[in-house]
Design a protein around this motif. Structure first.
Motif, PDB file in Angstrom:
ATOM      1  N   GLU A 190       0.812  -1.220   0.000  1.00  0.00           N
ATOM      2  CA  GLU A 190       0.000   0.000   0.000  1.00  0.00           C
ATOM      3  C   GLU A 190       0.849   1.275   0.000  1.00  0.00           C
ATOM      4  OE1 GLU A 190      -2.671  -0.232   3.281  1.00  0.00           O
ATOM      5  OE2 GLU A 190      -3.865  -1.853   2.386  1.00  0.00           O
ATOM      6  N   GLY A 191       1.957   1.265   0.764  1.00  0.00           N
ATOM      7  CA  GLY A 191       2.727   2.497   0.895  1.00  0.00           C
ATOM      8  C   GLY A 191       4.075   2.483   0.217  1.00  0.00           C
ATOM      9  N   GLY A 192       4.628   1.287   0.005  1.00  0.00           N
ATOM     10  CA  GLY A 192       5.920   1.152  -0.644  1.00  0.00           C
ATOM     11  C   GLY A 192       5.765   0.501  -2.003  1.00  0.00           C
ATOM     12  N   LEU A 193       6.514  -0.571  -2.228  1.00  0.00           N
ATOM     13  CA  LEU A 193       6.450  -1.243  -3.526  1.00  0.00           C
ATOM     14  C   LEU A 193       6.642  -2.743  -3.332  1.00  0.00           C
ATOM     15  CD1 LEU A 193       6.199  -0.726  -6.569  1.00  0.00           C
ATOM     16  CD2 LEU A 193       8.681  -0.546  -6.676  1.00  0.00           C
ATOM     17  N   LEU A 194       5.718  -3.521  -3.872  1.00  0.00           N
ATOM     18  CA  LEU A 194       5.780  -4.982  -3.819  1.00  0.00           C
ATOM     19  C   LEU A 194       5.921  -5.496  -5.241  1.00  0.00           C
ATOM     20  CD1 LEU A 194       5.469  -7.331  -1.716  1.00  0.00           C
ATOM     21  CD2 LEU A 194       3.057  -7.426  -2.395  1.00  0.00           C
ATOM     22  N   LEU A 195       6.884  -6.387  -5.464  1.00  0.00           N
ATOM     23  CA  LEU A 195       7.148  -6.893  -6.808  1.00  0.00           C
ATOM     24  C   LEU A 195       7.129  -8.419  -6.820  1.00  0.00           C
ATOM     25  CD1 LEU A 195       9.516  -4.494  -6.105  1.00  0.00           C
ATOM     26  CD2 LEU A 195       9.706  -4.626  -8.576  1.00  0.00           C
ATOM     27  N   ALA A 196       6.610  -8.978  -7.914  1.00  0.00           N
ATOM     28  CA  ALA A 196       6.606 -10.428  -8.111  1.00  0.00           C
ATOM     29  C   ALA A 196       6.806 -10.718  -9.593  1.00  0.00           C
ATOM     30  CB  ALA A 196       5.299 -11.041  -7.621  1.00  0.00           C
ATOM     31  N   GLU A 197       7.405 -11.848  -9.863  1.00  0.00           N
ATOM     32  CA  GLU A 197       7.568 -12.290 -11.247  1.00  0.00           C
ATOM     33  C   GLU A 197       6.528 -13.342 -11.611  1.00  0.00           C
ATOM     34  OE1 GLU A 197      11.130 -14.082 -14.146  1.00  0.00           O
ATOM     35  OE2 GLU A 197      11.364 -14.089 -11.971  1.00  0.00           O
ATOM     36  N   GLN A 198       6.107 -14.146 -10.637  1.00  0.00           N
ATOM     37  CA  GLN A 198       5.185 -15.247 -10.887  1.00  0.00           C
ATOM     38  C   GLN A 198       3.747 -14.749 -10.978  1.00  0.00           C
ATOM     39  OE1 GLN A 198       6.548 -18.108 -11.591  1.00  0.00           O
ATOM     40  NE2 GLN A 198       8.576 -17.334 -11.029  1.00  0.00           N
ATOM     41  N   PRO A 199       2.883 -15.473 -11.684  1.00  0.00           N
ATOM     42  CA  PRO A 199       1.473 -15.069 -11.789  1.00  0.00           C
ATOM     43  C   PRO A 199       0.773 -15.134 -10.428  1.00  0.00           C
ATOM     44  CG  PRO A 199       2.042 -16.748 -13.429  1.00  0.00           C
ATOM     45  CD  PRO A 199       3.186 -16.677 -12.481  1.00  0.00           C
ATOM     46  N   PRO A 200      -0.308 -14.385 -10.244  1.00  0.00           N
ATOM     47  CA  PRO A 200      -1.069 -14.464  -9.000  1.00  0.00           C
ATOM     48  C   PRO A 200      -1.476 -15.909  -8.697  1.00  0.00           C
ATOM     49  CG  PRO A 200      -1.863 -12.650 -10.333  1.00  0.00           C
ATOM     50  CD  PRO A 200      -0.896 -13.407 -11.189  1.00  0.00           C
ATOM     51  N   GLY A 201      -1.497 -16.229  -7.420  1.00  0.00           N
ATOM     52  CA  GLY A 201      -1.882 -17.566  -7.001  1.00  0.00           C
ATOM     53  C   GLY A 201      -0.748 -18.563  -6.941  1.00  0.00           C
ATOM     54  N   THR A 202       0.455 -18.168  -7.404  1.00  0.00           N
ATOM     55  CA  THR A 202       1.593 -19.087  -7.406  1.00  0.00           C
ATOM     56  C   THR A 202       2.171 -19.212  -6.001  1.00  0.00           C
ATOM     57  OG1 THR A 202       2.157 -18.449  -9.676  1.00  0.00           O
ATOM     58  CG2 THR A 202       3.857 -19.588  -8.397  1.00  0.00           C
ATOM     59  N   GLU A 203       2.122 -20.412  -5.444  1.00  0.00           N
ATOM     60  CA  GLU A 203       2.740 -20.660  -4.145  1.00  0.00           C
ATOM     61  C   GLU A 203       4.252 -20.751  -4.328  1.00  0.00           C
ATOM     62  OE1 GLU A 203       1.422 -20.754  -1.200  1.00  0.00           O
ATOM     63  OE2 GLU A 203      -0.709 -20.712  -1.736  1.00  0.00           O
ATOM     64  N   PRO A 204       5.029 -20.115  -3.453  1.00  0.00           N
ATOM     65  CA  PRO A 204       6.484 -20.153  -3.629  1.00  0.00           C
ATOM     66  C   PRO A 204       7.044 -21.551  -3.445  1.00  0.00           C
ATOM     67  CG  PRO A 204       5.905 -19.164  -1.516  1.00  0.00           C
ATOM     68  CD  PRO A 204       4.620 -19.351  -2.268  1.00  0.00           C
ATOM     69  N   ARG A 205       7.908 -21.937  -4.363  1.00  0.00           N
ATOM     70  CA  ARG A 205       8.615 -23.215  -4.301  1.00  0.00           C
ATOM     71  C   ARG A 205      10.108 -22.936  -4.228  1.00  0.00           C
ATOM     72  NH1 ARG A 205       4.274 -24.549  -3.136  1.00  0.00           N
ATOM     73  NH2 ARG A 205       2.807 -25.889  -4.271  1.00  0.00           N
ATOM     74  N   ALA A 206      10.878 -23.946  -3.892  1.00  0.00           N
ATOM     75  CA  ALA A 206      12.330 -23.751  -3.719  1.00  0.00           C
ATOM     76  C   ALA A 206      12.961 -23.158  -4.970  1.00  0.00           C
ATOM     77  CB  ALA A 206      12.987 -25.078  -3.359  1.00  0.00           C
ATOM     78  N   ARG A 207      12.510 -23.565  -6.145  1.00  0.00           N
ATOM     79  CA  ARG A 207      13.118 -23.087  -7.395  1.00  0.00           C
ATOM     80  C   ARG A 207      12.842 -21.612  -7.641  1.00  0.00           C
ATOM     81  NH1 ARG A 207       8.469 -25.757  -8.961  1.00  0.00           N
ATOM     82  NH2 ARG A 207       7.061 -24.601 -10.360  1.00  0.00           N
ATOM     83  N   HIS A 208      11.802 -21.067  -6.998  1.00  0.00           N
ATOM     84  CA  HIS A 208      11.456 -19.668  -7.222  1.00  0.00           C
ATOM     85  C   HIS A 208      12.387 -18.696  -6.503  1.00  0.00           C
ATOM     86  CE1 HIS A 208       7.094 -21.194  -7.931  1.00  0.00           C
ATOM     87  NE2 HIS A 208       7.736 -21.090  -9.077  1.00  0.00           N
ATOM     88  N   PHE A 209      13.022 -19.119  -5.414  1.00  0.00           N
ATOM     89  CA  PHE A 209      13.798 -18.181  -4.606  1.00  0.00           C
ATOM     90  C   PHE A 209      15.068 -17.689  -5.307  1.00  0.00           C
ATOM     91  CE2 PHE A 209      10.939 -20.061  -1.568  1.00  0.00           C
ATOM     92  CZ  PHE A 209      10.555 -18.971  -0.812  1.00  0.00           C
ATOM     93  N   PRO A 210      15.804 -18.545  -6.032  1.00  0.00           N
ATOM     94  CA  PRO A 210      16.934 -17.991  -6.800  1.00  0.00           C
ATOM     95  C   PRO A 210      16.490 -16.969  -7.846  1.00  0.00           C
ATOM     96  CG  PRO A 210      17.165 -20.364  -6.574  1.00  0.00           C
ATOM     97  CD  PRO A 210      15.788 -20.016  -6.092  1.00  0.00           C
ATOM     98  N   TYR A 211      15.301 -17.180  -8.442  1.00  0.00           N
ATOM     99  CA  TYR A 211      14.781 -16.202  -9.396  1.00  0.00           C
ATOM    100  C   TYR A 211      14.521 -14.876  -8.690  1.00  0.00           C
ATOM    101  CZ  TYR A 211      13.785 -20.370 -12.248  1.00  0.00           C
ATOM    102  OH  TYR A 211      13.890 -21.539 -12.948  1.00  0.00           O
ATOM    103  N   ARG A 212      13.921 -14.958  -7.493  1.00  0.00           N
ATOM    104  CA  ARG A 212      13.681 -13.745  -6.715  1.00  0.00           C
ATOM    105  C   ARG A 212      14.986 -13.054  -6.366  1.00  0.00           C
ATOM    106  NH1 ARG A 212      12.818 -14.168  -0.444  1.00  0.00           N
ATOM    107  NH2 ARG A 212      14.944 -14.819  -0.857  1.00  0.00           N
ATOM    108  N   ASN A 213      16.012 -13.841  -5.990  1.00  0.00           N
ATOM    109  CA  ASN A 213      17.295 -13.265  -5.585  1.00  0.00           C
ATOM    110  C   ASN A 213      17.930 -12.450  -6.706  1.00  0.00           C
ATOM    111  OD1 ASN A 213      16.924 -14.526  -3.146  1.00  0.00           O
ATOM    112  ND2 ASN A 213      18.365 -16.183  -3.536  1.00  0.00           N
ATOM    113  N   ARG A 214      17.777 -12.904  -7.941  1.00  0.00           N
ATOM    114  CA  ARG A 214      18.392 -12.160  -9.054  1.00  0.00           C
ATOM    115  C   ARG A 214      17.702 -10.818  -9.244  1.00  0.00           C
ATOM    116  NH1 ARG A 214      14.227 -14.184 -12.064  1.00  0.00           N
ATOM    117  NH2 ARG A 214      13.907 -13.445 -14.195  1.00  0.00           N
ATOM    118  N   ILE A 215      16.405 -10.746  -8.947  1.00  0.00           N
ATOM    119  CA  ILE A 215      15.696  -9.468  -9.055  1.00  0.00           C
ATOM    120  C   ILE A 215      16.165  -8.514  -7.970  1.00  0.00           C
ATOM    121  CG2 ILE A 215      13.436  -8.349  -8.983  1.00  0.00           C
ATOM    122  CD1 ILE A 215      12.242 -10.944 -10.094  1.00  0.00           C
TER     123      ILE A 215
END
Length: 369
Positions: A190-215
């Motif tokens: 609401e006040g800052g900024l939230l970012l995601a690469e995966q589509p809505p509804g995607t539960e985070p899996r282990a493979r997603h965290f390295p992708y997040r780290n690069r962002i």
């Protein structure tokens, strides 16, 4: 025939992005070669056939339209690579996400940014230090970026304050992880900024965290590691930042605490030793990788999408014959094949779309099977 609408172009881009087997590198190559996402989608079957396989199932129109509706319903928006607001630092990296989903104040992307990451099971002293460091850096006008994980990430967001921080999450923009950060994630959205690469509804899996780290690493001019074990995700983020030409900083800790070993290792390898916000601000000066975050011109990433080029059967066989299960750098492949880079890249693109090629970190590739 009339020009496609912006809506149609966005839908075509998302269909290409959400098609299995098409990662950021392949996406950029396809757009560079065919000009539009619609043309790239039409070319997929023939490219896969040349690569010796079947085209991956293309994301359906209905699936993508449902995703767009979900994003709009959540009060979020898309940011596509090439749009003016897409972060310049992030766009430089080879594996930059073709599309981001955002909630909050996009104007924050114009601020110079610093990432603060560290251990989930952080010590009380490290949590306190990270919170104070983030507050001072935010007071200095920096956007504090982190991953909304337990421990140091949470302390960094809290210290900066929801309105001065960006949280990058591994799952969908509507998924809270960990659950105890629900209120913090809502405040940031609401006040800052939230970012995601995966589509809505995607539960985070282990493979997603390295992708997040690069962002996280790609958004910031520098990355500060407060506490980290030697094989932690925080060290992955730091090493990615180094690969991107950005500053890597670390807070030293006791050699008796396993949680400090990663930071001490980074310092031994040349990371900037951080004891205060002043150390971070000094490192994020006009010299070095952080320059772009502070408004200084940056060099190009070194990644150039190949121009259109067709390979004949002889050239295709030469490149394929040099590949095997062991990953090899694309530059080395080009050298040994003695072919134009565009030809080699075209063959690799065909093999990948045919399901026969795997891409690895550092611009390396290997043959599947």
């Amino acid at each position: 025939m009339s020009e496609p609408s912006l809506y149609d172009d966005r839908i075509a881009r998302l269909r290409l992005i959400r098609t299995g087997g098409i990662g950021p590198v392949t996406y950029k190559q396809l757009i560079a070669r065919f000009g539009t996402p619609a043309a790239a989608l039409a070319a997929l079957p023939d490219l896969a056939r040349r690569g010796g396989g079947k085209a991956p199932p293309i994301a359906t129109l209905a699936t993508v339209e449902a995703e767009v509706e979900a994003v709009e319903r959540l009060g979020a928006r898309y940011l596509f690579m090439g749009q003016g607001l897409y972060p310049a630092l992030l766009a430089r990296i080879e594996t930059a996400p073709p599309a981001l989903i955002l909630r909050g104040r996009t104007a924050l992307l114009e601020r110079p940014a610093v990432a603060i990451v560290g251990a989930r099971n952080a010590s009380a002293a490290a949590v306190r230090f990270a919170r104070g460091l983030a507050a001072e850096l935010a007071d200095a006008g920096l956007l504090v970026v982190s991953g909304l994980a337990r421990g140091i990430d949470t302390a960094a967001h809290q210290g900066a304050g929801a309105a001065r921080t960006a949280g990058v999450i591994a799952g969908g923009i509507d998924i809270v992880y960990p659950p105890e950060n629900a209120e913090l994630q809502r405040a940031i959205a609401e006040g800052g900024l939230l970012l995601a690469e995966q589509p809505p509804g995607t539960e985070p899996r282990a493979r997603h965290f390295p992708y997040r780290n690069r962002i996280i690493a790609g958004l910031a001019g520098g990355t500060v590691v407060v506490e980290a074990a030697p094989r932690s995700g925080s060290l992955i983020t730091a090493r990615l930042a180094s690969e991107y030409g950005c500053d890597v900083m670390a807070v030293p800790g006791s050699p008796l605490d396993p949680r400090a070993q990663g930071c001490n290792l980074l310092i031994r390898e040349g990371a900037v030793l951080v004891q205060s916000a002043a150390d971070v601000i000094e490192a994020l000066g006009p010299i070095g990788g952080a320059g772009a975050a502070l408004g200084v011109a940056m060099p190009a990433s070194g990644y150039d999408a190949p121009p259109a080029a067709d390979a004949d059967d002889r050239e295709r066989a030469r490149v394929t014959g040099l590949l095997g299960p062991t990953a090899v750098a694309v530059d080395e492949l080009i050298r040994q094949a003695a072919l134009a880079p565009a030809i080699v890249q075209t063959v690799l693109l065909e093999l990948e779309l045919g399901g026969r090629l795997e891409r690895h970190a550092g611009g390396r590739v290997s043959l599947i099977g």
